[in-house]
Design an enzyme around this catalytic site. Sequence first.
Site, PDB file in Angstrom:
ATOM      1  CB  CYS A 137      -0.899  -0.008   1.232  1.00 38.82           C
ATOM      2  SG  CYS A 137      -1.791   1.524   1.510  1.00 38.82           S
ATOM      3  CE1 TYR A 160      -5.329   2.471  -5.616  1.00 41.12           C
ATOM      4  CE2 TYR A 160      -3.793   4.305  -5.517  1.00 41.12           C
ATOM      5  CZ  TYR A 160      -4.097   2.986  -5.246  1.00 41.12           C
ATOM      6  OH  TYR A 160      -3.190   2.180  -4.625  1.00 41.12           O
TER       7      TYR A 160
END
Length: 338
Positions: A49, A180
């Site tokens: 992440c 994203y």
Amino acid sequence: MSESEGNSAYGKQQFKRSKSHFTDRVTADGRDGWPVAEGRYRLVVSRACPWASRALVSRRLLGLEEAVSLAVADPIQDDRSWRFTLDPNGRDPVLGIRFLSEAYEARERAHPGGVSVPALVDVPSGKLVTNDYQQITLDFATEWTALHRDGAPDLYPAPLRDEIDQVMAEVYEDVNNGVYRTGFATDQGEYEKACEGVFRRLDLLSERLATRRYLVGDSITEADIRLFTTLVRFDAVYHGHFKCNRRKLTENAVLWAYVRDLYQTPGFGDTVDFDHIKRHYYQVHTGINPTGIVPLGPDLSGWSVPHHREELGGRPFGEGTPPGPVPEHEEVPAPGRP
């Protein structure tokens, strides 16, 4: 989408990243009820992440390894999200839990927003303290100073904070979050707008960094950490998996040299696990990659090539010094790094 990069949601119209639900802060004066204390808190991360990776880099640079213990979750999640299957018997050895969600539930049952990393957990109570990925590293830099190592850099210097904040806001909108919005776009127009935004900002950053070694000032700051964690993943996952494929990072001479400079700086590359990164994105995001096939590339050997960015001047740690070796139990195993 998994809850791997902060609380997030996406739908037919637009990818949206929701704010962290647990925003208590660990501070020197303990004003939220959580005072800075050595050994009291455990940092839970996934090395996959980018938001959690910020905390890993900051913790290393500031020398907080002994003050804040580390739990690394499996990069592959199940329906209960982050799990500790990398540890013996599938339990975190300090918290004694199998899933990070247990610490969330201990704090607030039926909480909204999912289970995300990074997360700070109070060891004595087993309760989550905060999952505010935007604030955790700023507090490491400014509230945890009593526990910083000798020679720790100032990652958020007061005279430069306005400029740092402005740069970080632009990087967040167009790059950190922009990849994203690109990857989870559900129609052509939305995708093209987001992708164009990513590369427009990368071009502006390239111009900025062509004549200066770091984003703000002459040493590493929080702004560099936040840009690094996206750039280091760019060719490995964002270029192909998220369709940010107008150019590879390796095709931008300035940014490729900049990110290699940081990668080769103690505290950055030694926290990166490309194996975790690739397996998480390609195997967890089944809506984008339903086969779960993890690509063999890209070639990682280029990360060790000289960057020559030192010719621009600057001092990586300012008046400080590099961090010491990675603690043995926190080393990234091969083939996680080139």
